[in-house]
Scaffold this active site. Structure first.
Site, PDB file in Angstrom:
ATOM      1  N   GLU A   1     -26.896   4.114 -12.196  1.00 36.06           N
ATOM      2  CA  GLU A   1     -26.931   5.568 -11.958  1.00 36.06           C
ATOM      3  C   GLU A   1     -25.643   6.187 -12.497  1.00 36.06           C
ATOM      4  OE1 GLU A   1     -26.593   4.211  -7.847  1.00 36.06           O
ATOM      5  OE2 GLU A   1     -25.425   6.044  -7.458  1.00 36.06           O
TER       6      GLU A   1
ATOM      7  N   GLU B   1       3.936   1.637  -1.151  1.00 28.01           N
ATOM      8  CA  GLU B   1       4.583   1.858  -2.456  1.00 28.01           C
ATOM      9  C   GLU B   1       3.572   2.440  -3.444  1.00 28.01           C
ATOM     10  OE1 GLU B   1       5.773  -2.172  -3.035  1.00 28.01           O
ATOM     11  OE2 GLU B   1       7.874  -1.758  -2.651  1.00 28.01           O
ATOM     12  N   TYR B   2       2.385   1.882  -3.400  1.00 26.62           N
ATOM     13  CA  TYR B   2       1.317   2.336  -4.295  1.00 26.62           C
ATOM     14  C   TYR B   2       0.977   3.811  -4.019  1.00 26.62           C
ATOM     15  CZ  TYR B   2      -3.311   2.441  -6.457  1.00 26.62           C
ATOM     16  OH  TYR B   2      -4.394   2.775  -7.217  1.00 26.62           O
TER      17      TYR B   2
ATOM     18  N   CYS C   1      12.406  32.300 -33.947  1.00 28.70           N
ATOM     19  CA  CYS C   1      11.270  32.603 -33.088  1.00 28.70           C
ATOM     20  C   CYS C   1      10.268  33.459 -33.863  1.00 28.70           C
ATOM     21  CB  CYS C   1      11.759  33.360 -31.861  1.00 28.70           C
ATOM     22  SG  CYS C   1      10.414  34.026 -30.878  1.00 28.70           S
TER      23      CYS C   1
ATOM     24  N   CYS D   1      10.219  37.208 -32.257  1.00 25.10           N
ATOM     25  CA  CYS D   1      11.315  38.185 -32.304  1.00 25.10           C
ATOM     26  C   CYS D   1      12.349  37.874 -33.389  1.00 25.10           C
ATOM     27  CB  CYS D   1      12.001  38.282 -30.948  1.00 25.10           C
ATOM     28  SG  CYS D   1      12.954  36.818 -30.514  1.00 25.10           S
TER      29      CYS D   1
ATOM     30  N   ASP E   1       0.835  -1.207   0.000  1.00 21.35           N
ATOM     31  CA  ASP E   1       0.000   0.000   0.000  1.00 21.35           C
ATOM     32  C   ASP E   1       0.864   1.249   0.000  1.00 21.35           C
ATOM     33  OD1 ASP E   1      -2.944  -0.958   1.913  1.00 21.35           O
ATOM     34  OD2 ASP E   1      -2.145  -1.586  -0.011  1.00 21.35           O
TER      35      ASP E   1
ATOM     36  N   TYR F   1     -24.175  15.077  -4.570  1.00 19.33           N
ATOM     37  CA  TYR F   1     -25.171  14.027  -4.770  1.00 19.33           C
ATOM     38  C   TYR F   1     -24.925  12.929  -3.749  1.00 19.33           C
ATOM     39  CZ  TYR F   1     -27.018  15.498  -9.326  1.00 19.33           C
ATOM     40  OH  TYR F   1     -27.650  16.157 -10.334  1.00 19.33           O
TER      41      TYR F   1
ATOM     42  N   CYS G   1      12.817  39.279 -26.659  1.00 19.55           N
ATOM     43  CA  CYS G   1      11.685  38.633 -27.320  1.00 19.55           C
ATOM     44  C   CYS G   1      10.383  39.111 -26.685  1.00 19.55           C
ATOM     45  CB  CYS G   1      11.805  37.116 -27.188  1.00 19.55           C
ATOM     46  SG  CYS G   1      10.358  36.265 -27.831  1.00 19.55           S
TER      47      CYS G   1
ATOM     48  N   LYS H   1     -22.076   7.890 -12.889  1.00 16.36           N
ATOM     49  CA  LYS H   1     -20.868   7.976 -12.066  1.00 16.36           C
ATOM     50  C   LYS H   1     -20.390   9.424 -12.167  1.00 16.36           C
ATOM     51  CE  LYS H   1     -16.505   5.619 -11.166  1.00 16.36           C
ATOM     52  NZ  LYS H   1     -15.599   6.763 -11.050  1.00 16.36           N
TER      53      LYS H   1
ATOM     54  N   ARG I   1     -12.232  11.247   1.004  1.00 11.62           N
ATOM     55  CA  ARG I   1     -11.995   9.812   0.956  1.00 11.62           C
ATOM     56  C   ARG I   1     -10.596   9.468   1.476  1.00 11.62           C
ATOM     57  NH1 ARG I   1      -9.599   5.999  -2.061  1.00 11.62           N
ATOM     58  NH2 ARG I   1     -10.695   4.039  -2.266  1.00 11.62           N
TER      59      ARG I   1
ATOM     60  N   CYS J   1      13.432  29.798 -28.138  1.00 10.17           N
ATOM     61  CA  CYS J   1      13.893  31.073 -28.657  1.00 10.17           C
ATOM     62  C   CYS J   1      15.062  31.529 -27.799  1.00 10.17           C
ATOM     63  CB  CYS J   1      12.743  32.075 -28.575  1.00 10.17           C
ATOM     64  SG  CYS J   1      13.266  33.782 -28.615  1.00 10.17           S
TER      65      CYS J   1
ATOM     66  N   LYS K   1     -17.403   2.428 -17.628  1.00  8.70           N
ATOM     67  CA  LYS K   1     -16.808   3.702 -18.031  1.00  8.70           C
ATOM     68  C   LYS K   1     -17.196   4.088 -19.452  1.00  8.70           C
ATOM     69  CE  LYS K   1     -14.135   4.868 -14.550  1.00  8.70           C
ATOM     70  NZ  LYS K   1     -12.764   5.109 -14.764  1.00  8.70           N
TER      71      LYS K   1
ATOM     72  N   ASP L   1     -18.216  12.671 -11.868  1.00  3.42           N
ATOM     73  CA  ASP L   1     -16.770  12.886 -11.877  1.00  3.42           C
ATOM     74  C   ASP L   1     -16.427  14.016 -10.903  1.00  3.42           C
ATOM     75  OD1 ASP L   1     -14.186  12.555 -12.527  1.00  3.42           O
ATOM     76  OD2 ASP L   1     -14.309  13.473 -14.508  1.00  3.42           O
TER      77      ASP L   1
ATOM     78  N   GLU M   1     -20.932  12.376  -3.813  1.00  5.22           N
ATOM     79  CA  GLU M   1     -19.915  13.039  -4.620  1.00  5.22           C
ATOM     80  C   GLU M   1     -20.075  14.551  -4.560  1.00  5.22           C
ATOM     81  OE1 GLU M   1     -18.097  10.654  -5.676  1.00  5.22           O
ATOM     82  OE2 GLU M   1     -16.836  11.390  -7.307  1.00  5.22           O
TER      83      GLU M   1
HETATM   84  S1  IVH Z   1     -20.459   3.911  -5.263  1.00  6.42           S
HETATM   85  C1  IVH Z   1     -18.679   0.808  -2.713  1.00  6.42           C
HETATM   86  N1  IVH Z   1     -21.755   5.527  -6.869  1.00  6.42           N
HETATM   87  O1  IVH Z   1     -16.487   6.614  -7.996  1.00  6.42           O
HETATM   88  C2  IVH Z   1     -19.183   1.772  -3.694  1.00  6.42           C
HETATM   89  N2  IVH Z   1     -19.429   5.854  -6.552  1.00  6.42           N
HETATM   90  O2  IVH Z   1     -14.581   4.489  -8.533  1.00  6.42           O
HETATM   91  C3  IVH Z   1     -18.399   2.972  -3.767  1.00  6.42           C
HETATM   92  N3  IVH Z   1     -18.524   7.784  -7.747  1.00  6.42           N
HETATM   93  O3  IVH Z   1     -14.895   6.687  -4.868  1.00  6.42           O
HETATM   94  C4  IVH Z   1     -18.858   4.042  -4.595  1.00  6.42           C
HETATM   95  N4  IVH Z   1     -20.410   8.432  -8.664  1.00  6.42           N
HETATM   96  O4  IVH Z   1     -15.959   8.836  -5.732  1.00  6.42           O
HETATM   97  C5  IVH Z   1     -20.570   5.206  -6.323  1.00  6.42           C
HETATM   98  N5  IVH Z   1     -22.989   6.936  -8.238  1.00  6.42           N
HETATM   99  C6  IVH Z   1     -21.832   6.603  -7.686  1.00  6.42           C
HETATM  100  C7  IVH Z   1     -20.674   7.331  -7.941  1.00  6.42           C
HETATM  101  C8  IVH Z   1     -19.474   6.922  -7.355  1.00  6.42           C
HETATM  102  C9  IVH Z   1     -19.120   8.688  -8.527  1.00  6.42           C
HETATM  103  C10 IVH Z   1     -17.094   7.753  -7.440  1.00  6.42           C
HETATM  104  C11 IVH Z   1     -16.758   7.716  -5.970  1.00  6.42           C
HETATM  105  C12 IVH Z   1     -15.950   6.474  -5.763  1.00  6.42           C
HETATM  106  C13 IVH Z   1     -15.463   6.200  -7.144  1.00  6.42           C
HETATM  107  C14 IVH Z   1     -15.198   4.728  -7.315  1.00  6.42           C
END
Ligand code: IVH
Length: 725
Positions: A132, A47-48, A443, A446, A45, A242, A473, A134, A155, A467, A338, A136, A192
């Site tokens: 529903e 390293e990530y 350029c 100039c 975790d 939302y 310039c 997603k 988060r 340049c 997606k 952004d 969100e």
């Molecule tokens: S559900 C366990 N519903 O997407 C379920 N996430 O890739 C967790 N997000 O961290 C999330 N719209 O920030 C859920 N209608 C939606 C969402 C949504 C945007 C985001 C959220 C989450 C990320 C997950």
């Protein structure tokens, strides 16, 4: 050759940063697949998270380089310092991804298989899913106790987020008190936070007018707005929320009390309690209905007024969700479908060359206007000369090895509001008379020679042609002035890009010093500024007052404002701290350039500042015109000496500390600055004078020596625990 991952972010050149962002996107994507899809993590975790933090830091330094597939648009950034940490009652998870219809069918089939016995036993049973948008934006968790909003958090890394309660309170969609009475005694409502397109445009326009920062996209802007120290700034951004999920939900005795038996009804409840919920949510058991809803939402995407990047499907019954369970950090019972990146075909009508502050010649594609995902695109970035010729950053062929010519029919792609890119050329449609693009060697602003320098580190030619005209310039001069007054530099109110360009064109200002003599010259002038269209007596007086108010800038801002190549805000702060005054910085830097070869010994080794920055500082100070411009400026402004606020009562005050091994929560220079702020002395090597060794993973000889000398050794976490007291 230098290893890019070893170079501190503040020392990366633009090209290195670009290559490093590509490497990080790739490494993080690979780690994500291993983690989420193969259920077999390849990285720890820590390293990530370190990869993600580095990615974000580079993006913050080079916003123009943010990639379309930037990992920071996904989840998982570790909480940063500054806000109190909040441990979520229930972790905030991420979602597995589906890209094709088959992936969605597979998801539903996995559910049917998992519950096969239940379905066989009860012919009436329906396995329903919700669908529903997603959104952004950024997820937030809002804790309500007895119906009252008590704490809100980001988060973060999913387990620990940041306490941004005060900022969240400014969002109108978030109720301070829940309506009704059937809510659990304790509930973390999740959803969100996002910014509408209208609000984003309003902010952008305002910023352009007042010379503020450039906002990249609504999501990043929402993120920045949420993490303001001053809630008043958050309030001015009109963020929205939302509600779509929850974490802890318990009755008064600590027993679980979900909002409702199903996902669908739970969201209805949120609405009853005063939240805003998304109206585009459906519930069905058929894959075809889920996919039809996906297409419906995709069609509406451009007109929704906010960014979405897919559709989320969730198993409806909560008891079944619990049985289906989780893989690593994502639920098995939900998936994100997606949207593909948006593309359109158009014609490349011209290639223009723009000249930047440091003289970089950047080609820009002018396109026949075309709508890509609801946004009219007329320009696209072409990065550099090689990109037009079809060569990528690491010498790899791009666009299937096809060069770009004016007149070409091209495929333009836009993803998540990032600057549009040309991803392909339709060769069949290339006009017979189309000729290869000749990148100018002069350029365009100039006429000075424009060259590609040899990158000493890589031994290759720099991908950027620059340049050599520097101060003569006009393009560089204007960009330098814009940089000088920008918000993160001298921050002069009322002097934005527009005014700078106009004043330069009218001959009112040519160099930074001229800004500060503007009032005096205007008083003597017959062509007074107050008579110019768009200005008036009041606005001119305000502008002059704003200029006067910045005559004693902070030293780090001032150094940053000078626009020395590779000297970003962090480096400027290091220099300010090292030299204390502008006079000292100037004296040492000029001295070093005149020392005939041994500049490195005169210009001190500063931790966090590498060769690239050092030679760039030398180059700046070896140019007499730069020194003249600086001295003229110093007749008008007096940068304040840099003062370090040392706290004398911390537990480490007066102690000598050494950091070794890889630090995961802070960079080496942050660690040093932090220790010094707390009154400690930071040494580079372990000796009997050392009091504490902070050792991260991979610590070697220093750790051994400390053990031999019986010096206290602590981990990075223990360091944080100790200094938090
Ligand atoms: S559900 C366990 N519903 O997407 C379920 N996430 O890739 C967790 N997000 O961290 C999330 N719209 O920030 C859920 N209608 C939606 C969402 C949504 C945007 C985001 C959220 C989450 C990320 C997950």
């Amino acid at each position: 050759m230098t290893n890019l991952p070893d170079i501190p972010v503040e020392q990366l050149t633009e090209d290195e940063a670009r290559a490093e962002l590509a490497r990080l996107a790739d490494a993080i994507a690979r780690a994500d697949v291993a983690y989420h899809q193969k259920d077999a993590p390849e990285l720890t975790d820590a390293e990530y998270d370190a990869l993600r933090r580095r990615n974000v830091a580079i993006e913050e330094r080079f916003p123009a380089l943010v990639r379309m597939d930037s990992p920071s648009t996904a989840v998982g950034a570790a909480p940063s310092e500054g806000f109190a940490k909040v441990r979520h009652g229930v972790p905030m998870l991420s979602l597995g991804n589906a890209f094709a219809d088959e992936d969605v069918a597979d998801f539903v089939n996995r559910g049917r298989k998992f519950f096969a016995q239940d379905l066989a036993r009860d012919p009436e049973m329906r396995l329903c899913f919700t669908a529903e948008p997603k959104i952004d934006g950024l997820s937030a968790s809002l804790r309500y106790e007895n119906g009252v909003f008590v704490r809100g958090a980001t988060r973060g890394d999913g387990t620990v987020g940041e306490d941004i309660t005060e900022n969240l309170k400014t969002i109108a969609d978030i109720p301070e008190k829940l309506a009704g009475s059937d809510w659990p005694a304790v509930i973390e409502v999740r959803g969100e936070v996002y910014m509408t397109h209208a609000e984003f445009q309003r902010l952008k326009a305002h910023s352009a007018k007042y010379g503020g920062q450039d906002y990249v996209n609504p999501r990043n802007t929402a993120a920045g707005s949420l993490r303001q120290k001053d809630p008043k700034i958050t309030a001015s951004r009109n963020l929205k929320f939302y509600a779509y999920g929850w974490g802890i939900a318990e009755d008064g005795s600590g027993n679980p009390q979900p909002p409702a038996p199903t996902q669908f009804e739970a969201v209805q409840k949120f609405k009853d309690w005063g939240f805003v919920t998304n109206s585009l949510m459906i519930r069905t058991e058929k894959v075809e209905d889920l996919l039809a809803h996906y297409r419906r939402i995709e069609e509406q995407r451009a007109t929704l007024g906010y960014d979405i990047d897919g559709v989320v499907y969730k198993l409806d019954r909560l008891d079944l969700q619990q049985r289906w369970g989780f893989v690593a950090r994502a639920p098995r019972w939900a998936i994100a479908h997606k949207f593909p990146a948006e593309q359109a075909t158009t014609v490349l009508t011209a290639i223009d060359i723009q000249v930047g502050r440091t003289g970089a010649l950047t080609p820009v594609a002018r396109l026949q206007p075309v709508t890509v995902g609801g946004v009219v695109v007329e320009n696209a970035t072409l990065h550099n000369e090689d990109y037009i010729k079809r060569i990528g950053n690491s010498g790899e062929p791009i666009r299937n090895g096809v060069d770009l010519r004016v007149g070409d029919t091209v495929i333009v792609q836009r993803a998540g509001d990032v600057i549009p890119q040309i991803v392909d050329v339709v060769l069949d449609k290339r006009p017979a008379d189309a000729v290869p693009f000749e990148f100018p060697h002069q350029c365009p602003a100039c006429g000075s020679e424009a060259v590609r320098e040899l990158n000493e580190k890589t031994g290759k030619l720099d991908s950027v042609r620059r340049c050599t005209g520097e101060l003569i310039c006009p393009a560089q001069a204007v960009e330098n002035l814009k940089h000088f007054v920008a918000r993160d530099a001298l921050d002069i109110d009322g002097l934005g890009d527009k005014q700078v360009t106009q004043f330069y064109a009218e001959g009112r200002i040519a160099r930074p010093a001229d800004i500060f003599t503007l009032r005096a010259r205007d008083e003597r002038s017959v062509k007074k500024l107050k008579d110019v269209e768009g200005f008036g007596a009041v606005s001119v007086r305000k502008l002059f007052d704003a200029i006067d108010a910045r005559r004693e800038p902070e030293l780090d801002r001032f150094i940053y404002a000078l626009g020395i190549r590779h000297v970003g805000e962090t480096t400027a702060a290091l220099l300010a701290k090292e030299f204390g005054t502008i006079e000292e910085f100037r004296r040492v830097a000029v001295g070093a350039t005149h020392s005939g070869g041994d500049a490195a010994t005169i210009f001190p080794q500063i931790s966090g500042i590498g060769d690239t920055v050092r030679s760039s500082i030398m180059a700046f100070f070896s140019n007499d015109r730069n020194i003249q411009a600086l001295d003229d400026l110093l007749r008008e402004v007096q940068p304040r000496p840099y003062v370090v606020n040392v706290s004398a009562d911390s537990v480490v005050a007066g102690k000598t500390v050494v950091f070794t091994g890889s630090l995961e929560k802070m960079t080496r220079s942050e660690a040093k600055a932090m220790a010094e702020r707390l009154g400690a002395k930071v040494a580079g090597s372990v000796s009997s004078a050392t009091d504490i060794l902070v050792a991260g993973p991979g610590a070697g000889s220093k750790l051994k020596k400390a053990e031999e000398l019986d010096i206290e050794v602590i981990s990075e976490d223990e360091w944080f625990e100790r200094v938090a007291k």
